[in-house]
Design a protein around this motif. Structure first.
Motif, mmCIF file in Angstrom:
data_model
loop_
_atom_site.group_PDB
_atom_site.id
_atom_site.type_symbol
_atom_site.label_atom_id
_atom_site.label_comp_id
_atom_site.label_asym_id
_atom_site.label_seq_id
_atom_site.Cartn_x
_atom_site.Cartn_y
_atom_site.Cartn_z
ATOM 1 N N LYS A 49 0.853 -1.215 0.052
ATOM 2 C CA LYS A 49 -0.050 0.109 0.042
ATOM 3 C C LYS A 49 0.719 1.266 -0.164
ATOM 4 C CE LYS A 49 -3.822 -2.163 2.298
ATOM 5 N NZ LYS A 49 -4.847 -1.950 3.613
ATOM 6 N N ASP A 50 1.869 1.366 -0.928
ATOM 7 C CA ASP A 50 2.660 2.488 -0.945
ATOM 8 C C ASP A 50 3.432 2.847 0.406
ATOM 9 O OD1 ASP A 50 2.200 2.464 -3.784
ATOM 10 O OD2 ASP A 50 0.265 3.416 -3.239
ATOM 11 N N LEU A 51 3.601 1.936 1.282
ATOM 12 C CA LEU A 51 4.296 2.300 2.509
ATOM 13 C C LEU A 51 5.817 2.625 2.447
ATOM 14 C CD1 LEU A 51 2.532 -0.451 4.706
ATOM 15 C CD2 LEU A 51 2.119 1.983 4.661
ATOM 16 N N THR A 52 6.159 3.429 3.053
ATOM 17 C CA THR A 52 7.692 3.783 2.976
ATOM 18 C C THR A 52 8.306 3.643 4.544
ATOM 19 O OG1 THR A 52 7.240 6.162 3.727
ATOM 20 C CG2 THR A 52 7.359 5.512 1.205
ATOM 21 N N GLY A 53 9.567 3.335 4.430
ATOM 22 C CA GLY A 53 10.151 2.887 5.734
ATOM 23 C C GLY A 53 9.911 1.472 6.140
ATOM 24 N N THR A 54 10.630 0.942 7.175
ATOM 25 C CA THR A 54 10.633 -0.461 7.687
ATOM 26 C C THR A 54 9.412 -0.647 8.244
ATOM 27 O OG1 THR A 54 11.608 -0.064 9.917
ATOM 28 C CG2 THR A 54 13.314 -0.443 8.210
ATOM 29 N N ALA A 55 9.141 -2.080 8.253
ATOM 30 C CA ALA A 55 7.712 -2.633 8.831
ATOM 31 C C ALA A 55 7.771 -1.884 10.210
ATOM 32 C CB ALA A 55 7.798 -4.130 8.659
ATOM 33 N N GLN A 56 8.724 -2.232 10.880
ATOM 34 C CA GLN A 56 8.784 -1.617 12.497
ATOM 35 C C GLN A 56 8.501 -0.152 12.476
ATOM 36 O OE1 GLN A 56 8.680 -3.255 15.301
ATOM 37 N NE2 GLN A 56 9.568 -5.010 15.025
ATOM 38 N N GLU A 57 9.090 0.617 11.485
ATOM 39 C CA GLU A 57 8.566 1.953 11.565
ATOM 40 C C GLU A 57 7.076 2.187 11.591
ATOM 41 O OE1 GLU A 57 13.026 3.669 10.217
ATOM 42 O OE2 GLU A 57 11.346 3.253 8.776
ATOM 43 N N ASN A 58 6.731 1.618 10.340
ATOM 44 C CA ASN A 58 5.144 1.850 10.119
ATOM 45 C C ASN A 58 4.385 1.205 11.114
ATOM 46 O OD1 ASN A 58 4.607 2.616 7.103
ATOM 47 N ND2 ASN A 58 6.522 1.358 7.012
ATOM 48 N N ILE A 59 4.670 0.246 11.861
ATOM 49 C CA ILE A 59 3.851 -0.205 12.944
ATOM 50 C C ILE A 59 4.026 0.702 14.143
ATOM 51 C CG2 ILE A 59 3.783 -2.212 14.666
ATOM 52 C CD1 ILE A 59 4.897 -4.140 12.843
ATOM 53 N N ARG A 60 4.958 1.267 14.256
ATOM 54 C CA ARG A 60 5.247 2.333 15.576
ATOM 55 C C ARG A 60 4.304 3.478 15.090
ATOM 56 N NH1 ARG A 60 10.589 0.512 15.996
ATOM 57 N NH2 ARG A 60 11.298 2.102 14.493
ATOM 58 N N ARG A 61 4.301 4.005 13.788
ATOM 59 C CA ARG A 61 3.405 5.200 13.460
ATOM 60 C C ARG A 61 2.055 4.635 13.432
ATOM 61 N NH1 ARG A 61 0.838 5.686 9.012
ATOM 62 N NH2 ARG A 61 1.886 3.988 7.840
ATOM 63 N N LEU A 62 1.718 3.440 13.022
ATOM 64 C CA LEU A 62 0.218 3.166 13.210
ATOM 65 C C LEU A 62 -0.343 3.022 14.664
ATOM 66 C CD1 LEU A 62 0.218 0.625 10.333
ATOM 67 C CD2 LEU A 62 -1.117 2.734 10.240
ATOM 68 N N GLU A 63 0.694 2.498 15.490
ATOM 69 C CA GLU A 63 0.272 2.228 16.951
ATOM 70 C C GLU A 63 0.096 3.470 17.652
ATOM 71 O OE1 GLU A 63 3.171 -0.105 18.553
ATOM 72 O OE2 GLU A 63 2.080 -1.916 18.164
ATOM 73 N N ALA A 64 0.743 4.762 17.250
ATOM 74 C CA ALA A 64 0.751 6.038 17.809
ATOM 75 C C ALA A 64 -0.611 6.490 17.310
ATOM 76 C CB ALA A 64 1.945 6.858 17.115
ATOM 77 N N GLU A 65 -0.928 6.417 15.841
ATOM 78 C CA GLU A 65 -2.220 7.049 15.486
ATOM 79 C C GLU A 65 -3.550 6.601 15.869
ATOM 80 O OE1 GLU A 65 -4.491 7.396 10.995
ATOM 81 O OE2 GLU A 65 -2.273 6.815 11.137
ATOM 82 N N LYS A 66 -3.284 5.079 16.385
ATOM 83 C CA LYS A 66 -4.459 4.438 16.991
ATOM 84 C C LYS A 66 -4.519 4.672 18.536
ATOM 85 C CE LYS A 66 -5.596 -0.164 18.634
ATOM 86 N NZ LYS A 66 -5.216 -1.539 18.790
ATOM 87 N N ALA A 67 -3.368 4.870 19.329
ATOM 88 C CA ALA A 67 -3.575 5.556 20.321
ATOM 89 C C ALA A 67 -4.223 6.904 20.375
ATOM 90 C CB ALA A 67 -2.149 5.724 20.940
ATOM 91 N N GLY A 68 -4.040 7.677 19.427
ATOM 92 C CA GLY A 68 -4.268 8.930 19.458
ATOM 93 C C GLY A 68 -5.984 9.035 18.992
ATOM 94 N N GLN A 69 -6.370 7.964 18.327
ATOM 95 C CA GLN A 69 -8.033 7.820 18.186
ATOM 96 C C GLN A 69 -8.658 7.290 19.252
ATOM 97 O OE1 GLN A 69 -9.801 8.415 15.340
ATOM 98 N NE2 GLN A 69 -7.876 9.113 14.425
ATOM 99 N N ALA A 70 -8.039 6.503 20.288
ATOM 100 C CA ALA A 70 -8.425 6.108 21.338
ATOM 101 C C ALA A 70 -8.420 7.148 22.549
ATOM 102 C CB ALA A 70 -7.475 4.804 22.214
ATOM 103 N N GLU A 71 -7.485 8.152 22.256
ATOM 104 C CA GLU A 71 -7.361 9.045 23.570
ATOM 105 C C GLU A 71 -8.789 10.088 22.830
ATOM 106 O OE1 GLU A 71 -4.688 12.893 25.079
ATOM 107 O OE2 GLU A 71 -3.877 11.287 23.511
ATOM 108 N N LYS A 72 -8.913 10.313 21.546
ATOM 109 C CA LYS A 72 -10.162 11.240 21.215
ATOM 110 C C LYS A 72 -11.361 10.556 21.642
ATOM 111 C CE LYS A 72 -11.721 13.415 16.984
ATOM 112 N NZ LYS A 72 -11.580 13.851 15.423
ATOM 113 N N LYS A 73 -11.397 9.325 21.237
ATOM 114 C CA LYS A 73 -12.657 8.707 21.595
ATOM 115 C C LYS A 73 -13.019 8.684 23.164
ATOM 116 C CE LYS A 73 -13.060 4.080 21.878
ATOM 117 N NZ LYS A 73 -13.019 2.581 21.510
ATOM 118 N N ALA A 74 -12.166 8.590 24.037
ATOM 119 C CA ALA A 74 -12.376 8.798 25.460
ATOM 120 C C ALA A 74 -12.529 10.241 25.693
ATOM 121 C CB ALA A 74 -10.911 8.473 26.085
ATOM 122 N N GLY A 75 -12.338 11.231 24.966
ATOM 123 C CA GLY A 75 -12.706 12.474 25.297
ATOM 124 C C GLY A 75 -13.989 12.974 24.985
ATOM 125 N N GLU A 76 -14.719 11.989 23.674
ATOM 126 C CA GLU A 76 -15.918 12.162 23.428
ATOM 127 C C GLU A 76 -16.751 11.554 24.318
ATOM 128 O OE1 GLU A 76 -17.076 13.881 21.059
ATOM 129 O OE2 GLU A 76 -15.373 14.611 19.886
#
Length: 290
Positions: A219-246
């Protein structure tokens, strides 16, 4: 139970008195309001039905019910099963300003519920992407790499039923300088990293495909798999925090549920009135412009 004989009334009134008249009829317990089966001949061409506000009232009813459902599902309030409602005057029940405040409250609640659902959907999508990348986490090469001018890098998978040892042996027999690494093995597939000279790439692919090898789209990813996993986990944590606020904002509004209940009663009265109005004939206005 005693049977009480119903009384029928036939009313003729001015159009401008219609709303006030209907409110009084409903207030004193009139159970059915309808247009007579037959109209005077002289009135046939001057009367039409009016349903202008019924759709709006039903839309408000749906908005209030949606907000109450959202509160019940995501921010339930403590209380008994048969908690009685407070007492209020007729003026308070029919207060249009209070109704508008309740509709604004319902809109705010529905907005929070919608955002909570969107956050949950994004969390689920991100988690799926993380799980799809984990089998490739042992690969320390950027996922977008295709190798160099001389060396080809192939990232793909073979079915779980494929014999990886036999595959490696077959490649080594034909292209001994090729390097194959099994990054992971799961219930469905073995993930492989293959490095070979450009001049032998076609031969290596021929052998790999005989074992069911296919390239894995990244899916046109750049960087290593580990780098992408860390990025996605950070984005997921941000969504969880936003959902908690809502959710917190929704729970803070839960104490105002009674406003919605009262407004729903009010709107149901409006619907009853508008349905009665819909069954009545309405004058067409100033006829002939005079």
């Amino acid at each position: 139970m005693a049977i009480v004989k119903m009384k029928r009334l036939h009313l003729i009134a001015l159009r401008e008195d219609r709303d006030r008249l209907l409110r009084q009829l409903l207030h004193v317990g009139c159970v059915e309001v309808r247009e007579p089966d037959a109209l005077p001949e002289e009135a046939e061409g001057l009367l039409r039905r009016d349903a202008s506000a019924l759709a709006e009232a039903k839309g408000r009813q749906a908005q209030l019910k949606q907000a109450l459902t959202g509160l019940h599902r995501l921010a339930p309030q403590k209380g008994g099963l048969f908690t009685p409602r407070g007492v209020m005057t007729e003026e308070e029940l029919l207060d249009p300003a209070a109704l508008q405040r309740a509709l604004d409250l319902a809109e705010e609640i529905n907005g929070h519920v919608k955002e909570i659902g969107a956050c949950a959907a994004r969390e689920k999508r991100l988690e799926a992407e993380i799980q799809a990348l984990k089998p490739w986490s042992a690969c320390d090469l950027p996922l977008e790499t295709e190798g160099t001018r001389c060396a080809a890098v192939l990232l793909g998978a073979v079915p779980n039923t494929a014999d990886v040892s036999a595959l490696m042996g077959a490649v080594a027999a034909e292209v001994p300088e090729a390097e194959i690494t099994c990054l992971s093995s799961g219930r469905e597939q073995h993930c492989l990293e293959v490095i070979c000279h450009r001049s032998r790439e076609d031969k290596v692919l021929e052998i790999l495909r005989s074992y069911g090898f296919s390239f894995t789209p990244m899916k046109d990813l750049t960087g290593t798999a580990q780098e992408n996993i860390r990025r996605l986990e950070a984005e997921k944590a941000g969504q969880a925090e936003k959902k908690a606020g809502e959710l917190k904002a929704l729970r803070d509004l839960g104490g105002r549920k009674r406003e919605l209940d009262v407004a729903l009663d009010r709107v149901q009265q409006v619907i009853a009135t508008e349905e009665a109005k819909e069954r009545l004939a309405k004058g067409a206005g100033q006829h002939g412009g005079k």
